[in-house]
Design a protein around this motif. Sequence first.
Motif, mmCIF file in Angstrom:
data_model
loop_
_atom_site.group_PDB
_atom_site.id
_atom_site.type_symbol
_atom_site.label_atom_id
_atom_site.label_comp_id
_atom_site.label_asym_id
_atom_site.label_seq_id
_atom_site.Cartn_x
_atom_site.Cartn_y
_atom_site.Cartn_z
ATOM 1 N N GLY A 165 0.779 -1.225 0.000
ATOM 2 C CA GLY A 165 0.000 0.000 0.000
ATOM 3 C C GLY A 165 0.809 1.272 0.000
ATOM 4 O O GLY A 165 0.288 2.342 0.336
ATOM 5 N N LEU A 166 2.087 1.195 -0.373
ATOM 6 C CA LEU A 166 2.918 2.401 -0.396
ATOM 7 C C LEU A 166 2.549 3.297 -1.573
ATOM 8 O O LEU A 166 2.259 2.817 -2.664
ATOM 9 N N LYS A 167 2.592 4.592 -1.327
ATOM 10 C CA LYS A 167 2.267 5.563 -2.375
ATOM 11 C C LYS A 167 3.479 5.881 -3.233
ATOM 12 O O LYS A 167 3.356 6.104 -4.446
ATOM 13 N N ALA A 168 4.653 5.916 -2.621
ATOM 14 C CA ALA A 168 5.877 6.255 -3.352
ATOM 15 C C ALA A 168 7.061 5.568 -2.702
ATOM 16 O O ALA A 168 7.056 5.284 -1.495
ATOM 17 N N ILE A 169 8.082 5.281 -3.508
ATOM 18 C CA ILE A 169 9.314 4.688 -2.995
ATOM 19 C C ILE A 169 10.505 5.319 -3.715
ATOM 20 O O ILE A 169 10.350 5.974 -4.753
ATOM 21 N N ALA A 170 11.687 5.100 -3.151
ATOM 22 C CA ALA A 170 12.932 5.432 -3.843
ATOM 23 C C ALA A 170 13.824 4.210 -3.791
ATOM 24 O O ALA A 170 14.053 3.653 -2.711
ATOM 25 N N LEU A 171 14.290 3.772 -4.952
ATOM 26 C CA LEU A 171 15.240 2.675 -5.026
ATOM 27 C C LEU A 171 16.630 3.274 -4.825
ATOM 28 O O LEU A 171 17.081 4.079 -5.630
ATOM 29 N N CYS A 172 17.297 2.895 -3.737
ATOM 30 C CA CYS A 172 18.585 3.502 -3.365
ATOM 31 C C CYS A 172 19.653 2.426 -3.227
ATOM 32 O O CYS A 172 20.183 2.186 -2.135
ATOM 33 N N ASP A 173 19.970 1.778 -4.328
ATOM 34 C CA ASP A 173 21.007 0.753 -4.280
ATOM 35 C C ASP A 173 22.365 1.378 -4.007
ATOM 36 O O ASP A 173 22.627 2.540 -4.342
ATOM 37 N N HIS A 174 23.253 0.594 -3.415
ATOM 38 C CA HIS A 174 24.573 1.085 -3.043
ATOM 39 C C HIS A 174 25.418 1.362 -4.285
ATOM 40 O O HIS A 174 25.754 0.445 -5.042
ATOM 41 N N ASP A 175 25.732 2.650 -4.504
ATOM 42 C CA ASP A 175 26.653 3.074 -5.563
ATOM 43 C C ASP A 175 26.228 2.528 -6.929
ATOM 44 O O ASP A 175 27.068 2.255 -7.780
ATOM 45 N N ASN A 176 24.925 2.395 -7.133
ATOM 46 C CA ASN A 176 24.422 1.739 -8.343
ATOM 47 C C ASN A 176 23.038 2.302 -8.697
ATOM 48 O O ASN A 176 22.164 2.383 -7.837
ATOM 49 N N ILE A 177 22.862 2.653 -9.971
ATOM 50 C CA ILE A 177 21.562 3.175 -10.428
ATOM 51 C C ILE A 177 20.980 2.315 -11.551
ATOM 52 O O ILE A 177 20.057 2.719 -12.239
#
Length: 240
Positions: A31-43
Amino acid sequence: MERYVDLHLHSTCSDGVHRPGEVVRLAAAAGLKAIALCDHDNIDGIEEAMAAGHELGVEVLPGVELSVIWEQVEDVHLLGYGFDYRDPGLQQALVRFRSFRAGRNEQILARVNELLQRQGREAIPLAEVEAYAGGTLGRPHIAMALLERGYVRSSEAAFQNFLVPCNVPKRYFPVGEAINLVHRAGGITVLAHPPFITPDRRLFLRLLDDLKQLGLAGVEAWNSGSCNDEIDWYITQARR
């Protein structure tokens, strides 16, 4: 109805256990409205995550977690948000960083294999470890291989018995360089999980003041290492 966000998630592109699209699917199911994918030193996982977010109705912010050094304090983590993940300068800097890291982790695996052979156990091929990594190969992927082979009973035991004794020192971005890298790509920077940086509040305040002058935009006050009183203290210092 209240809806929540989670702005610090990882995928198999670094040390997570799910692919980027699956991370978004789980976020939608929660049920999350928004997220940020924050991988380590990697996009590398951002594009897949954003496509899944568009399909599932979850807003996905471009994110990254950079490993930085400030004065003598190593492995400070800096979150970058809202940048252009196609920015050539950012991509090239991360490729160079990951190239060094890949060599480091191959050295760690070689040391682990030396230890395994002294114990009369079969060595783990690099390809076997790479199969666990959807992006940046890291120590958690070596831990997965050790666990899968039954050499350890838990990831914690893998680190304690193999990965810590066989460690090779990491490389870090100088903090000013990391902040500028994100800024040049149009993003902002936030200090990640502050209680894991130092328990010394005076040192933390000096760090916070210094990073503010360099362009820091926020502090991850809500984090898994803080109780409610500590969260309130971090919020107060961020507002200050």
